[in-house]
Every structure is written in C-alpha cells, then in structure tokens.
Write a protein that holds these residues in place. Sequence first.
Motif, short mmCIF file in Angstrom:
data_model
loop_
_atom_site.label_atom_id
_atom_site.label_comp_id
_atom_site.label_asym_id
_atom_site.label_seq_id
_atom_site.Cartn_x
_atom_site.Cartn_y
_atom_site.Cartn_z
N LEU A 416 -8.10 -14.37 130.84
CA LEU A 416 -8.49 -15.76 130.63
C LEU A 416 -8.52 -16.08 129.14
N ALA A 417 -9.08 -15.18 128.34
CA ALA A 417 -9.14 -15.41 126.89
C ALA A 417 -7.74 -15.54 126.30
N LEU A 418 -6.82 -14.70 126.77
CA LEU A 418 -5.45 -14.76 126.24
C LEU A 418 -4.75 -16.05 126.69
N ARG A 419 -5.01 -16.47 127.91
CA ARG A 419 -4.41 -17.73 128.38
C ARG A 419 -4.89 -18.90 127.53
N LEU A 420 -6.19 -18.96 127.26
CA LEU A 420 -6.73 -20.05 126.44
C LEU A 420 -6.22 -19.96 125.01
N ALA A 421 -6.05 -18.74 124.51
CA ALA A 421 -5.52 -18.57 123.15
C ALA A 421 -4.08 -19.07 123.07
N VAL A 422 -3.28 -18.80 124.10
CA VAL A 422 -1.90 -19.29 124.11
C VAL A 422 -1.87 -20.81 124.11
N LEU A 423 -2.73 -21.42 124.93
CA LEU A 423 -2.77 -22.89 124.99
C LEU A 423 -3.21 -23.47 123.66
N ALA A 424 -4.23 -22.88 123.05
CA ALA A 424 -4.70 -23.37 121.76
C ALA A 424 -3.62 -23.19 120.69
N GLY A 425 -2.95 -22.05 120.70
CA GLY A 425 -1.89 -21.82 119.73
C GLY A 425 -0.74 -22.78 119.90
N ALA A 426 -0.38 -23.08 121.15
CA ALA A 426 0.71 -24.02 121.41
C ALA A 426 0.35 -25.41 120.91
N ALA A 427 -0.87 -25.85 121.21
CA ALA A 427 -1.30 -27.18 120.76
C ALA A 427 -1.34 -27.26 119.24
N GLY A 428 -1.87 -26.22 118.60
CA GLY A 428 -1.96 -26.21 117.14
C GLY A 428 -0.59 -26.23 116.47
N LEU A 429 0.34 -25.42 117.00
CA LEU A 429 1.66 -25.35 116.40
C LEU A 429 2.39 -26.69 116.52
N LEU A 430 2.34 -27.31 117.71
CA LEU A 430 3.05 -28.57 117.89
C LEU A 430 2.39 -29.71 117.13
N ALA A 431 1.06 -29.63 116.95
CA ALA A 431 0.36 -30.73 116.28
C ALA A 431 0.49 -30.68 114.77
N PHE A 432 0.55 -29.48 114.19
CA PHE A 432 0.44 -29.38 112.74
C PHE A 432 1.70 -28.92 112.02
N TRP A 433 2.66 -28.37 112.75
CA TRP A 433 3.88 -27.93 112.09
C TRP A 433 4.74 -29.15 111.76
N ARG A 434 5.06 -29.31 110.47
CA ARG A 434 5.82 -30.47 110.03
C ARG A 434 7.33 -30.24 110.11
N GLY A 435 7.74 -29.00 110.08
CA GLY A 435 9.14 -28.71 110.30
C GLY A 435 10.02 -28.76 109.07
N ARG A 436 9.50 -29.25 107.95
CA ARG A 436 10.32 -29.31 106.75
C ARG A 436 10.43 -27.94 106.08
N ALA A 437 9.51 -27.07 106.42
CA ALA A 437 9.53 -25.71 105.90
C ALA A 437 8.89 -24.80 106.93
N GLY A 438 9.14 -23.53 106.81
CA GLY A 438 8.47 -22.57 107.68
C GLY A 438 9.04 -22.52 109.09
N THR A 439 10.32 -22.86 109.26
CA THR A 439 10.90 -22.80 110.60
C THR A 439 10.90 -21.38 111.13
N GLY A 440 11.16 -20.42 110.26
CA GLY A 440 11.15 -19.03 110.68
C GLY A 440 9.78 -18.58 111.14
N ALA A 441 8.74 -18.97 110.40
CA ALA A 441 7.38 -18.61 110.80
C ALA A 441 7.01 -19.28 112.11
#
Length: 627
Positions: A416-441
């Motif tokens: 359960l903890a890992l499932r919630l962590a994946v969801l939180a990570g997905a939301a954070g990445l899509l919300a805050f990644w601007r895409g102008r740099a750090g595509t590899g990361a």
Amino acid sequence: MDAEAPGRGRAAGIVALAVIAAAWIAARPYAGLVHDAQFYMVQALNRLAPEAFGSDLFFAYGSQDSFSVFSPVYAPAVAWLGTGGAHLVFALAGQAVWLAALVVLAVVLFGTGRRAALAALAAAVLIAHYGRGVLQYGEPFVTPRPFAEAVAMLALAAALRGRPAAAWGLGALAAVIHPLMALPALVLLAVLTMSAGRILALGALGAAAALGLAIAGIAPFDRLFARMDGAWLEIVRYRTPHAFVADWSWRGAALAVLPAVSLSLTARYGAGAHRRLARAALALGAVLVAASWIAGDLAGNVLALNLQPWRGLWLVVLLGNLFAVAAIRHLAGDGRAQLFLIAALAANAVEARLTAFPFTSVILIAVAAVAWWAGRRHLRWLTLACTAVAAAVTLVLAAQVAVLVTPWGWDDIARLALRLAVLAGAAGLLAFWRGRAGTGAAAACAAALLAAALAIADRRSAETAYATASAPPEADLAEMLAGRTVYWEAGVALLWFRMRQPSYFSCIQGAGVMFYRETALEYARRAAVLGRLNTADFRDRLQTYCPRRADPQAEGPTSAAQLREACEALPELDLMVLRAAIPEAPHRTWAAPFEVPAPGMPRGAGERAGSTFHIYDCARLRAGAEG
C-alpha cells in the motif's frame, strides 16, 4: 506540446505516458479472476462444455450469456490458453485499450500538454465507483465493460474532433460489445453532433423500435410489460440492492459529490465544448438516476431492473474526474479554496486505495466551497475556520488509514505504501516538471515509477492463483468430487475453474436472481437451508448481497446434527466441502496448497486459518453414520 507541457516533442510525450501508465498499474493491480470476471469465465466454459455446467444454478434457468457477444470471442481463447492465461491476456488487452482511449480523450479535451496529462492521471487514480459503489469504470478484470468503455471514449473523442461518421461508427461498435455501457456515450454523441429536433426524432424512433420489439415478444424487450411479483422482488432487493436507487442513500450521494462539483464548475465557468459536454453529462446523470428510480424502484418493471439505466453513470463519473484538475483553475483568485480542492483530490486518491468511500474528500470539497464563498466576502474568520476543519479531517483520514491497516501483514502495508508513493510521484512529476531541462532525469523517474508499479502489479491471492492454474487438480480430490452435486463453502471458483464442474450454491451465483424468477426462488430455497450452517457464503445482518446466516455470531456448523438436517432438507445434494471440522460426522479431509483467511478477516490481511477442508458425504449423514 503547449507552454505548460511537461516537455517538448516525442520524448516528453513518452515520459508522460509512462508516468500515467505507472499510476494506472499502481491504482489497479491485477487481482486475477475475481468479481464479475468469474461470470464471464464460467459462461465461456459453459460454451465449451455445456454438458458439464448445464445443471449449475447460474445456468439452470437461463443466463445473461444469451444477451452477450463476448463469450463467443472469449471461449476460444479459454480453450487455447486455459482460464488463467486467457483471463490475463484479455485483462492486459482491456487495460491497454482503456488507458489508450483515456489518453486520446484527454488530449482531445485539453491538448497535448500538462493539462491533458494531469486530467488523465486524475481519471486513473480518483475514485471510479458509481451508484452504490459496486461497479467502477476501467475494471482491472475481464468483462466486456472495459472494452465497450474504451470504444465509447474514442467515439466521444471523434465527435469532439468534428468527425461524426467515425463517432457514430465507434458508438455502434461499443453498443455491440456492451449496450448498457454504450448508452450514455450514444446520448452524448447525439448532443455533440445533432440538433435538438434530430435528437427528439431519434429518441422517438428508438422508443418506437423498443415498443415494437416488446410487442413482438423479442427478448429482452418482451420484459417491458412484465413486473416482478412480491416474492421475486423481495429476493432481488436483498441479493442485489445496488439495482435500486433508493438503496444507495448517502453512499451513492457521497460518491457523486466530486464528479458533480467538477462538472458543475466546468458547466458554469468552462467554455465551448467543455461547457456543453459538462452540462450534457450532468443532465444525463440526473435522467439515468430518475429513470432507474421510477421504472425500477417504484414500478418494479422487469426490463428496467434488468437494464439498470443508472449503469450509464460510469461516463458521468469519468468525465467528472477528467475535469477535476481543470476545475481547480475555475477557482482562480482564491488560493485557499484552490488548496482545499487540491487536498480533496489527494484525499480522494488515497480513499480509492482503501475503502472507495470519499468521506474525507467530500468534507474537504465542502470546506473549499465555504472558503471560496468566504473569500469573496472577505470573511477572514470563516476562512481560518475552514483551515482548522481541513486540518482536522486530514488527521481523521490518517487515523482511518492506521485503523484499516492494523490487521494487515507487513507485506500488505508495504505494498500500500509503495502504491501511494507511485501515485504521489506521478502527480508530482507531471505537475512540476517544466520540460525545458532535465528530460533525462524525468525519464529516469518515470522508469523508476513504472518499475515500482510493476513490482506490485500482481495482487492475486494464493487461492485465486490455484483455482485458475493450468495443471489438473489432485487426482484424489477429483475422484471424490467427480459427478457429484457439491456445495463447497466459499469455493465456487475452485469448482468452476479448477475442477471444471458445477457448484450447488454460492453467494455469487445469486447474480442471476435479477433476470430469472426461477433462479431467484431456487437460490432462496437453497440459501434458507444452507444458511443454518453459518458458512462463509452467508453474512451477518450488517452485510448485504449474500444471504443471512441463521446465527450472525457463528462461524460454520458445530454439530453433526446441523449437517444431517441440511442433507435431509436437500436430497439432491451429495457432498459438502466445509472449513469446519465436526469429529462425530463422517468425513474426509483435503489439505489445500493455499491458506484461507481467518473468520471475519479480509483476504490478504491479518492472521490466516488453516488450509484443510472437510468433505462430508450426505448419503452417510442421512443414514446416520458415525464419524
């Protein structure tokens, strides 16, 4: 990609798709052949070997398979791949098609950027249940519904793109796969592609066609003039309460809050196709619920109760969830209200993984509404009060999580903890990644999220895995059960899929009581007798769907007399396979290669009972043999 996109070009799109896929897998792990998937699998098996399953209670008086085109496609795959293999292949195909259709619809609605990615993510992780909460869109098991839903979404996307011919062609295909799932999409297609006059003409034509088929006695429309009698209706109300809108009470209303608020904000502040689609969806939901209540609850009409028009709410809920993130933007100018609505979405995603009941998120939505109203009137004290309430209900959610996971094993808590962590990570990445740099990361993070989701993708219980394994059953067990009429306590999947033989009674075989009066009466007759044994196919007074136990506090039979009385009352019954050991009753034992949950414990949580089943021969019990 637009200016708000997570990145530019094909690489950014692939990263976004990987993130959404990771969230989808984490939100819907594979549980195997469960829920309604069991019905479609046994229908496929019945097509392959009707002589083996014809006497089963699910088929004895008719089955829903006569109204479906799914089994003729599914059955050859089952014959080739086996039950477990066919279900896995069709489940993967259904999930892939559904997710692809979701992304297409999100892109058509919001463009190829951040808004589309976040909309698809919201639809993937927010509570997807509707009505009373028994069904959800995008089911992670095999039924025709996910396939029909996917095609219906593509039909809507085509209509929004201005391609009516393609839209109606796809709508027709969805109707062939599953008419009930296609119905709401067809209505919205009419709204998007036709004038009001043509919609009325089409509706009149459809009503006339249904009436003509009913008069001609063509199934299932011949049920239009039939009404359930008192005995039948009473059984249906207890066994299938979700079919009656009045039974939803506060649970159905709570499940509808977030989609309704999201659609209402879009209908009020959205523009163009968004506004039109949201208004149409809200109106459609109201009509579907009203039709179900009037024709089903009040009139007891057999066709209305069989069709259950409220099932079209899947599309209303889906659109509400798709517009949820965009709805936050409609509260622009009041940061506090926006923050509360974001918190509501986060809480809803957590609740979807636990109870699928939006207690905390509904309160947070109400808090957001009050804060928005207070902010417009500069009532600072009320805004502060909203903050205090939001903090309190967040603590309640944390306490709820702690209480629910207390009986779980550490492996289940870690999952359960890992499932919630994946969801939180997905939301954070899509919300805050601007895409102008750090595509590899970003790509590395997406890969890590996808790997973590795949690591916990298999949620099958050991019993489910055993029931659907391709290996033949143990020879001694098969010899004991072959050709016998068997009641196996909570073991219908073992009989159907491992032993390939009919089941005398189980809770889930009551699904047919809605469609056939004879099935309902026979189901009730068998339940009245076997319920005295207080086995796992029966529930206490606080639970629904399964029949009641004679003694809500008991866990199985305690004496040979109880077994003998059941066998005497059911002379056609040969064997009973039970969890309870009654030493004075003649029986044999079978040590299963899996463990079953301890009485009263959910599967996959807490202590487990032993894996021994006890097989009682009714002929010997009726003869009064001693153990």
